[in-house]
Scaffold this motif. Structure first.
Motif, mmCIF file in Angstrom:
data_model
loop_
_atom_site.group_PDB
_atom_site.id
_atom_site.type_symbol
_atom_site.label_atom_id
_atom_site.label_comp_id
_atom_site.label_asym_id
_atom_site.label_seq_id
_atom_site.Cartn_x
_atom_site.Cartn_y
_atom_site.Cartn_z
ATOM 1 N N LYS A 208 56.415 40.255 27.726
ATOM 2 C CA LYS A 208 55.907 38.964 28.097
ATOM 3 C C LYS A 208 56.256 38.722 29.128
ATOM 4 C CE LYS A 208 56.460 36.188 24.568
ATOM 5 N NZ LYS A 208 57.103 35.459 23.309
ATOM 6 N N ASP A 209 56.341 39.547 29.794
ATOM 7 C CA ASP A 209 56.028 38.629 31.388
ATOM 8 C C ASP A 209 54.724 39.523 32.496
ATOM 9 O OD1 ASP A 209 59.156 37.782 31.767
ATOM 10 O OD2 ASP A 209 59.698 39.411 32.630
ATOM 11 N N ALA A 210 54.380 37.565 33.534
ATOM 12 C CA ALA A 210 53.005 38.320 33.446
ATOM 13 C C ALA A 210 52.680 38.213 35.038
ATOM 14 C CB ALA A 210 52.260 38.055 32.663
ATOM 15 N N VAL A 211 52.123 38.839 35.626
ATOM 16 C CA VAL A 211 51.724 38.084 37.055
ATOM 17 C C VAL A 211 49.995 37.649 37.018
ATOM 18 C CG1 VAL A 211 51.376 38.665 39.244
ATOM 19 C CG2 VAL A 211 52.860 39.560 37.946
ATOM 20 N N VAL A 212 49.780 35.992 36.848
ATOM 21 C CA VAL A 212 48.639 35.532 37.148
ATOM 22 C C VAL A 212 47.842 36.123 38.199
ATOM 23 C CG1 VAL A 212 47.247 34.048 35.709
ATOM 24 C CG2 VAL A 212 48.914 34.298 35.218
ATOM 25 N N THR A 213 46.543 36.401 38.303
ATOM 26 C CA THR A 213 46.090 36.138 39.958
ATOM 27 C C THR A 213 44.904 35.543 39.395
ATOM 28 O OG1 THR A 213 46.917 37.677 40.172
ATOM 29 C CG2 THR A 213 45.041 37.160 41.504
ATOM 30 N N VAL A 214 44.476 33.976 40.491
ATOM 31 C CA VAL A 214 43.604 33.633 40.554
ATOM 32 C C VAL A 214 42.656 34.192 42.028
ATOM 33 C CG1 VAL A 214 42.036 31.529 40.471
ATOM 34 C CG2 VAL A 214 44.801 31.412 39.207
ATOM 35 N N GLN A 215 41.982 34.566 41.583
ATOM 36 C CA GLN A 215 40.667 34.472 42.958
ATOM 37 C C GLN A 215 39.841 33.517 43.481
ATOM 38 O OE1 GLN A 215 38.629 38.134 42.117
ATOM 39 N NE2 GLN A 215 40.375 39.437 41.215
ATOM 40 N N ARG A 216 40.012 32.926 44.779
ATOM 41 C CA ARG A 216 38.852 32.013 44.967
ATOM 42 C C ARG A 216 38.970 32.628 46.399
ATOM 43 N NH1 ARG A 216 41.683 28.128 47.737
ATOM 44 N NH2 ARG A 216 43.810 28.157 48.147
ATOM 45 N N ASP B 260 47.888 41.060 34.913
ATOM 46 C CA ASP B 260 49.603 41.863 34.565
ATOM 47 C C ASP B 260 50.747 41.842 34.041
ATOM 48 O OD1 ASP B 260 46.592 44.021 35.305
ATOM 49 O OD2 ASP B 260 47.189 42.182 37.583
ATOM 50 N N GLY B 261 50.505 42.751 33.486
ATOM 51 C CA GLY B 261 52.294 42.498 33.103
ATOM 52 C C GLY B 261 53.092 42.963 34.230
ATOM 53 N N ALA B 262 54.247 42.269 34.176
ATOM 54 C CA ALA B 262 54.685 42.662 34.974
ATOM 55 C C ALA B 262 55.977 43.089 35.274
ATOM 56 C CB ALA B 262 55.513 41.112 36.092
ATOM 57 N N THR B 263 56.046 43.617 33.827
ATOM 58 C CA THR B 263 57.686 44.637 33.592
ATOM 59 C C THR B 263 57.750 46.140 33.051
ATOM 60 O OG1 THR B 263 58.242 42.595 32.389
ATOM 61 C CG2 THR B 263 59.199 44.736 31.942
ATOM 62 N N ASN B 264 56.557 45.986 32.661
ATOM 63 C CA ASN B 264 56.130 47.701 32.362
ATOM 64 C C ASN B 264 54.821 47.919 32.398
ATOM 65 O OD1 ASN B 264 58.405 48.232 30.637
ATOM 66 N ND2 ASN B 264 57.786 46.939 29.183
ATOM 67 N N GLY B 265 53.613 47.416 33.359
ATOM 68 C CA GLY B 265 52.948 46.954 34.225
ATOM 69 C C GLY B 265 51.205 46.799 32.628
ATOM 70 N N GLY B 266 50.350 47.464 33.296
ATOM 71 C CA GLY B 266 49.062 47.006 31.948
ATOM 72 C C GLY B 266 48.693 45.548 31.818
ATOM 73 N N GLU C 209 49.311 33.484 43.441
ATOM 74 C CA GLU C 209 49.939 33.793 42.004
ATOM 75 C C GLU C 209 50.966 33.113 41.013
ATOM 76 O OE1 GLU C 209 49.478 38.761 43.037
ATOM 77 O OE2 GLU C 209 51.443 38.001 43.442
ATOM 78 N N PHE C 210 51.058 33.965 39.945
ATOM 79 C CA PHE C 210 52.171 32.875 39.048
ATOM 80 C C PHE C 210 52.459 33.910 38.534
ATOM 81 C CE2 PHE C 210 52.711 31.879 34.657
ATOM 82 C CZ PHE C 210 53.996 30.914 34.929
ATOM 83 N N THR C 211 53.874 33.961 38.725
ATOM 84 C CA THR C 211 54.433 34.484 37.956
ATOM 85 C C THR C 211 55.529 34.162 37.040
ATOM 86 O OG1 THR C 211 54.531 36.667 40.244
ATOM 87 C CG2 THR C 211 56.057 36.724 37.814
ATOM 88 N N GLY C 212 55.532 34.589 35.666
ATOM 89 C CA GLY C 212 56.159 34.428 34.059
ATOM 90 C C GLY C 212 56.605 34.544 33.465
ATOM 91 N N THR C 213 57.008 34.012 32.632
ATOM 92 C CA THR C 213 57.047 34.671 30.931
ATOM 93 C C THR C 213 55.845 33.299 30.489
ATOM 94 O OG1 THR C 213 58.935 34.923 30.988
ATOM 95 C CG2 THR C 213 58.443 34.912 28.707
ATOM 96 N N ILE C 214 54.941 34.643 29.366
ATOM 97 C CA ILE C 214 54.031 33.721 28.129
ATOM 98 C C ILE C 214 55.538 33.170 27.938
ATOM 99 C CG2 ILE C 214 52.755 33.853 26.423
ATOM 100 C CD1 ILE C 214 51.898 37.207 28.576
ATOM 101 N N LYS C 215 55.482 31.606 27.580
ATOM 102 C CA LYS C 215 55.968 31.260 26.042
ATOM 103 C C LYS C 215 55.764 31.549 25.282
ATOM 104 C CE LYS C 215 57.923 29.235 30.752
ATOM 105 N NZ LYS C 215 59.579 29.406 30.644
#
Length: 120
Positions: free
Chosen positions: A95-103, A51-57, A114-120
């Motif tokens: 370009k900021d995103a929240v990555v979630t791995v469901q397990r 998901d987008g971390a700045t403006n949603g999406g 979760e990982f929150t960071g910028t798409i580099k």
């Protein structure tokens, strides 16, 4: 199973049948999976969402064929592996995103690293 999101990098290694979407950031997430459960595990039971971390999406799941290592198949006990998950996020979401791995843990407890960071 231990899961770590390593990074999210813009994808630029296009093949002749694909080209970048000018309205979206195409990127690849690298996920390290380490099977410490004592038994083989199914990797496709741990979907990745972004998901987008700045403006949603929400990022769309996609597949970039070059150097892809999808989170699928089986992983033997005690074996680590780095897998990939490809996505596309509209540029209006930044370009900021929240990555979630469901397990699920070895104790059958849901876990969502979760990982929150910028798409580099």
């Amino acid at each position: 199973m231990e899961v770590t999101v390593l990074d999210a990098k813009a994808f630029s290694d296009w093949d002749e049948f694909k080209e970048p979407n000018p309205k979206a950031h195409g990127f690849r997430v690298r996920v390290k999976v380490d099977d410490r459960s004592g038994q083989a595990i199914e990797l496709d039971q741990g979907p990745v969402s972004v998901d987008g971390a700045t403006n949603g999406g929400t990022a769309d799941l996609t597949i970039f064929s070059k150097n892809s290592a999808p989170l699928e198949g089986r992983l033997a006990k005690g074996v680590p592996a780095v897998k990939t998950s490809d996505h596309s996020l509209e540029k209006r979401y930044g370009k900021d995103a929240v990555v979630t791995v469901q397990r699920t843990t070895a104790d059958d407890v849901p876990a969502f690293p979760e990982f929150t960071g910028t798409i580099k």
